[in-house]
Enzyme design. Structure first.
Site, mmCIF file in Angstrom:
data_model
loop_
_atom_site.group_PDB
_atom_site.id
_atom_site.type_symbol
_atom_site.label_atom_id
_atom_site.label_comp_id
_atom_site.label_asym_id
_atom_site.label_seq_id
_atom_site.Cartn_x
_atom_site.Cartn_y
_atom_site.Cartn_z
ATOM 1 N N ASP A 1 0.818 -1.215 0.000
ATOM 2 C CA ASP A 1 0.000 0.000 0.000
ATOM 3 C C ASP A 1 0.848 1.260 0.000
ATOM 4 O O ASP A 1 1.922 1.288 0.604
ATOM 5 C CB ASP A 1 -0.877 0.039 1.261
ATOM 6 C CG ASP A 1 -2.162 -0.725 1.054
ATOM 7 O OD1 ASP A 1 -2.233 -1.525 0.095
ATOM 8 O OD2 ASP A 1 -3.101 -0.524 1.841
ATOM 9 N N ASP A 2 0.274 2.293 -0.634
ATOM 10 C CA ASP A 2 0.818 3.661 -0.628
ATOM 11 C C ASP A 2 1.973 3.846 -1.625
ATOM 12 O O ASP A 2 2.406 2.917 -2.263
ATOM 13 C CB ASP A 2 1.241 4.109 0.774
ATOM 14 C CG ASP A 2 0.129 3.913 1.808
ATOM 15 O OD1 ASP A 2 -1.047 3.799 1.406
ATOM 16 O OD2 ASP A 2 0.445 3.864 3.003
ATOM 17 N N HIS B 1 3.391 -2.298 4.118
ATOM 18 C CA HIS B 1 3.698 -0.924 3.722
ATOM 19 C C HIS B 1 5.206 -0.827 3.565
ATOM 20 O O HIS B 1 5.923 -0.949 4.555
ATOM 21 C CB HIS B 1 3.235 0.075 4.790
ATOM 22 C CG HIS B 1 1.750 0.114 4.942
ATOM 23 N ND1 HIS B 1 1.055 -0.821 5.668
ATOM 24 C CD2 HIS B 1 0.831 0.974 4.452
ATOM 25 C CE1 HIS B 1 -0.236 -0.529 5.616
ATOM 26 N NE2 HIS B 1 -0.405 0.559 4.888
ATOM 27 N N HIS C 1 -5.599 9.925 0.034
ATOM 28 C CA HIS C 1 -5.457 9.049 1.194
ATOM 29 C C HIS C 1 -6.208 9.589 2.417
ATOM 30 O O HIS C 1 -5.688 9.640 3.532
ATOM 31 C CB HIS C 1 -3.977 8.817 1.541
ATOM 32 C CG HIS C 1 -3.732 7.493 2.213
ATOM 33 N ND1 HIS C 1 -3.735 7.355 3.577
ATOM 34 C CD2 HIS C 1 -3.517 6.258 1.726
ATOM 35 C CE1 HIS C 1 -3.496 6.091 3.887
ATOM 36 N NE2 HIS C 1 -3.372 5.398 2.774
ATOM 37 N N HIS D 1 -5.742 3.494 -4.741
ATOM 38 C CA HIS D 1 -5.773 3.657 -3.278
ATOM 39 C C HIS D 1 -6.174 5.094 -2.937
ATOM 40 O O HIS D 1 -5.702 5.646 -1.943
ATOM 41 C CB HIS D 1 -4.396 3.289 -2.710
ATOM 42 C CG HIS D 1 -4.337 3.068 -1.231
ATOM 43 N ND1 HIS D 1 -5.313 2.430 -0.507
ATOM 44 C CD2 HIS D 1 -3.377 3.414 -0.316
ATOM 45 C CE1 HIS D 1 -4.966 2.394 0.774
ATOM 46 N NE2 HIS D 1 -3.808 2.993 0.923
HETATM 47 ZN ZN LIG Z 1 -2.715 3.477 2.646
#
Ligand SMILES: [Zn+2]
Length: 237
Positions: free
Chosen positions: A52-53, A199, A107, A103
């Site tokens: 993620d991210d 992450h 955020h 995503h």
């Molecule tokens: Zn995230």
């Protein structure tokens, strides 16, 4: 007295509703509309590794190298706003053949948000994913796993799935402290059809990035094969 009792009962009800909605908003396995996928029911030893991210310039090359060396295709849930700043990294992830997920753009926790906000967050990010060379429809993963009404409704109207996860080592502070504990947690908790969340894009101490290789090696040793989220979903049919 009666008024007081009614007020107290109403207040309690309000708390109960607020508590219920808060629990639902963070549930990995339930949402009010459309399909949510925390893992896939399969007899095969398949697993999806998801990141993620980002993308960020600091970590993208390193993580792509590990995946390339291991012959693993992963799924990256990218943030539109980050992709806009780091398009080169986004292009590299796409060019390496990994699956990309949406995503959101900013955020933000997407609970009690307007439908127009949801649409904007998703569509803006889709456009950036296309600019990075990604042509398939991207699944969506809510920031912080949070969703309530508008987000799942919009996704279901557009036939898009919400992807969550069932293995999340970093959610336990004791485990998140070391790469070894992260690896061990993943090896102990991964089942057929699991979706692992890590992450790796903003970890100055590199605890999660350093866990990627041992996680892949350990799961391969246990007989697991790595697939993308879409491949995992397709394996069910
Ligand atoms: Zn995230």
């Amino acid at each position: 007295m009666r008024k007081l009792i009614i007020s107290v009962v109403l207040l309690l009800l309000l708390f109960a509703v607020a508590y219920g909605l808060s629990e639902i908003s963070k549930s990995r396995t339930f949402q009010f509309f459309g399909t949510i996928v925390p893992r896939v029911e399969t007899a095969e030893k398949l697993v999806a590794l998801t990141f993620d991210d980002g993308p960020t310039p600091q970590f993208t090359a390193e993580i792509l190298n590990v995946l390339n060396e291991q012959g693993v295709k992963a799924t990256f849930f990218l943030i539109g706003g980050e992709l806009e700043k780091n398009m080169e990294e986004g292009r590299k992830i796409v060019a390496a053949g990994h699956e990309i997920g949406n995503h959101s753009y900013s955020h933000t926790r997407m609970i009690f948000v307007a439908p127009s906000f949801v649409k904007d967050e998703i569509e803006k990010t889709d456009a950036l994913l296309r600019a990075a060379g990604y042509e398939k429809q991207a699944h969506f993963r809510p920031p912080y796993g949070k969703k309530l009404f508008a987000l799942p409704f919009y996704l279901s109207q557009n036939n898009r799935r919400t992807i969550t996860w069932d293995v999340e080592p970093e959610s336990f502070p004791e485990i998140a402290k070391s790469s070894e504990a992260i690896t061990q947690h993943v090896l102990d908790n991964t089942k057929n059809g699991s979706i692992i969340l890590l992450h790796v894009m903003y970890d100055p101490q590199k605890k999660s990035p350093r866990a990627v290789k041992p996680i892949i090696e350990g799961l391969k040793q246990k007989g697991f094969r790595f697939v993308t989220v879409s491949e995992l979903i397709a394996s069910k049919q």
